[in-house]
Design a protein around this motif. Structure first.
Motif, short mmCIF file in Angstrom:
data_model
loop_
_atom_site.label_atom_id
_atom_site.label_comp_id
_atom_site.label_asym_id
_atom_site.label_seq_id
_atom_site.Cartn_x
_atom_site.Cartn_y
_atom_site.Cartn_z
N GLU A 184 39.54 34.75 39.62
CA GLU A 184 38.20 34.40 39.14
C GLU A 184 37.13 34.93 40.09
O GLU A 184 36.11 35.48 39.66
N GLN A 185 37.38 34.76 41.40
CA GLN A 185 36.42 35.27 42.38
C GLN A 185 36.30 36.79 42.29
O GLN A 185 35.20 37.35 42.35
N ASP B 208 34.35 37.54 39.24
CA ASP B 208 32.92 37.34 39.49
C ASP B 208 32.32 38.46 40.32
O ASP B 208 31.22 38.96 40.05
N ARG C 120 31.99 41.39 38.17
CA ARG C 120 30.81 41.28 37.30
C ARG C 120 29.53 41.59 38.09
O ARG C 120 28.65 42.30 37.61
#
Length: 538
Positions: A264-265, A268, A271
């Motif tokens: 997830e990190q 992110d 992104r």
């Protein structure tokens, strides 16, 4: 079933070979050794002796062993090995025994065949017939193994129901035995190592069989001999496998959670990186558009400037001022070359050097009395400066006149001095530039009356420069090979015209000095004479 031999064939198929069963039964040896040491010729009774594997083991340990079984086929196998067996019911056989007559009572895989009441009565009878400190061993399938409880247990059609280990261990305790021990048996030995536990191991990895070993009360010294065997750990319980499975997948879950958080990190960050890259791309696009606009504006400005420049190049004023631009360029180049060679470009010295190398021109100059006087004065001043430069007065603010400087040409000393010094100062490149400049000025003067009149006004005020320019112009027009002849011919014509003009001027009251300097605006200098006399045929 007892008559047709089915059960013996079933045992041969599913129980295993005699060697396999013998190896499994050796787990009980730590319990047998103290019995043989405490009792002389101990007796043992095996209930449901089957093929007699256990009877052979206890006989080898020094027991007087006897077996009972209801199946004639099983008993036949025992008799083939000369084992002491008889066909009888297990509970009836115990009831026939005297009190405290046996050191060991055993029953391997008979408890699951009996009703619970019969089993409970059997445990009570065993307590009665055992000696103090004697042992009761009951082995049965382990329902903690899910595969055993759900499938393997029901392969034997005579099995009634599984018995959980805590239930079977409670029966001897309730009957009055001193202590009991559950032995889990026949598990895969690799499970005791550090191997990963999966679903298969949880379902079928627990010990498939277990036994309850119960000991009757006896002397403390006798019971101490069995402590080691009773305190040892046996088998692989289901709980152990379940805990290891949970721990493994808890760690896997933690690892997966950590990996998920890391992913997830990273997502992110990706992104954010994409957003940053998008912003940078937008900025780059804006910069490209701005640069394109500026470049287009620059191209438009360059086109406009080029159009304006073409207009200037095509204008009449540009064509008229071309000689002036060329002269300025030549002058700048001359100054640059003079600075690089540390030589001062002096037109008077150049003219003197040029005349000194041409005797005919020198003789022509000496024929003019006013020029000769000026040259002698210049020669005297130059000789004084060369002999005693330290005794001279400070240099005047203005240069000597051109006629004074040209006087050095007429004397032998001046000729030699100027030929050596001036030649070193003025090279062929500078002479070529001056020749070209004078040639282009003369050519342009023939077609531009205004320029010719302006040039004549300048030359009227500088007779020496007039002479220098005239000789350079003749050199540019006729070349260096014939400059003496051309000079002589045209100088004669110029001298005749000059004499006529001088005679008229003297009649008008002008002095020879004024005539030689060209002060009178009506007097023609040699170059004026050249322009007027030869301009038409040039």
């Amino acid at each position: 079933m007892a008559e047709n031999g089915f059960y013996r064939a079933f045992e041969d198929r599913f129980r295993g070979t005699r060697e396999t069963i013998d190896a499994r039964l050796r787990v009980y040896l730590p319990f047998l050794a103290p019995l043989t040491e405490a009792t002389t010729a101990p007796r043992a009774l095996d209930l449901g002796c089957g093929r007699g594997e256990w009877l052979e083991v206890v006989q080898a340990q020094g027991f007087a062993a006897e077996g009972v079984d209801l199946d004639a086929g099983m008993l036949a196998a025992c008799r083939e090995r000369e084992l002491a067996v008889r066909q009888a019911d297990a509970l009836a056989a115990l009831a026939e025994m005297e009190d405290e007559s046996l050191a060991l009572v055993s029953g391997f895989h008979i408890a699951e065949h009996l009703p619970f009441e019969t089993l409970q009565a059997l445990v009570g009878e065993a307590l009665r017939v055992l000696l103090p400190g004697g042992l009761l061993i009951l082995e049965t399938p382990n329902p903690e193994n899910i595969l055993v409880a759900s499938r393997h247990f029901y392969l034997d059609p005579t099995h009634r129901h599984p018995l959980p280990p805590p239930l079977l261990a409670f029966l001897p305790e309730y009957a009055g035995f001193a202590r009991t021990r559950i032995l889990r048996l026949q598990e895969d030995r690799r499970l005791h190592g550090d191997v990963p536990i999966g679903v298969r191991e949880v379902i079928g990895g627990a010990s498939p069989d277990y036994a309850v070993v119960a000991q009757k009360h006896g002397p403390a010294s006798q019971l101490e001999c069995f402590d080691t065997a009773f305190e040892a750990a046996y088998g692989m319980p289901y709980e152990n496998l379940a805990e290891r499975f949970d721990a493994r997948f808890a760690g896997a879950e933690t690892t997966a959670t950590t990996a998920h958080e890391t992913a997830e990190q990273a997502l992110d960050a990706a992104r954010t990186g994409v957003e940053t890259a998008t912003q940078a791309l937008d900025a780059a696009r804006t910069g490209v558009e701005t640069a394109t606009t500026m470049a287009q504006q620059a191209l438009d400005a360059a086109g406009a400037a080029q159009s304006e420049l073409h207009s200037v190049y095509n204008s009449r004023s540009w064509r008229v001022t071309e000689p002036l631009r060329w002269g300025a360029q030549v002058a700048r180049e001359g100054r640059r070359r003079a600075k690089s060679t540390a030589v001062r470009l002096d037109p008077v010295d150049g003219a003197i050097d040029y005349v000194s190398r041409h005797p005919r021109i020198k003789r022509l100059v000496t024929r003019i009395p006013s020029v000769e006087r000026r040259l002698r004065r210049g020669q005297a001043a130059s000789a004084a400066a060369s002999v005693a430069p330290e005794a001279q007065e400070p240099a005047p603010k203005h240069k000597p006149s051109y006629t004074q400087t040209l006087w050095r040409i007429t004397s032998p000393r001046g000729n030699s001095t100027m030929q050596n010094s001036s030649s070193a100062k003025l090279g062929n490149a500078r002479r070529g530039m001056l020749v070209g400049l004078v040639s282009r000025a003369g050519n342009y003067a023939k077609t531009a009356p205004r320029f010719r009149r302006a040039a004549l006004r300048v030359l009227n005020r500088a007779p020496g420069l007039n002479i220098k320019l005239r000789q350079l112009y003749l050199e540019s027009k006729f070349g260096s090979g014939s400059r003496g002849d051309v000079w002589s011919a045209r100088a004669a014509s110029g001298a005749a015209a000059s004499a006529t003009t001088r005679a008229g001027n003297e009649t008008a009251g002008l002095s020879s000095e004024a005539m030689s300097n060209g002060i009178n605006a009506g007097q023609r200098t040699p170059l004026e004479t050249y322009f007027h006399a030869y301009g038409a045929d040039e």
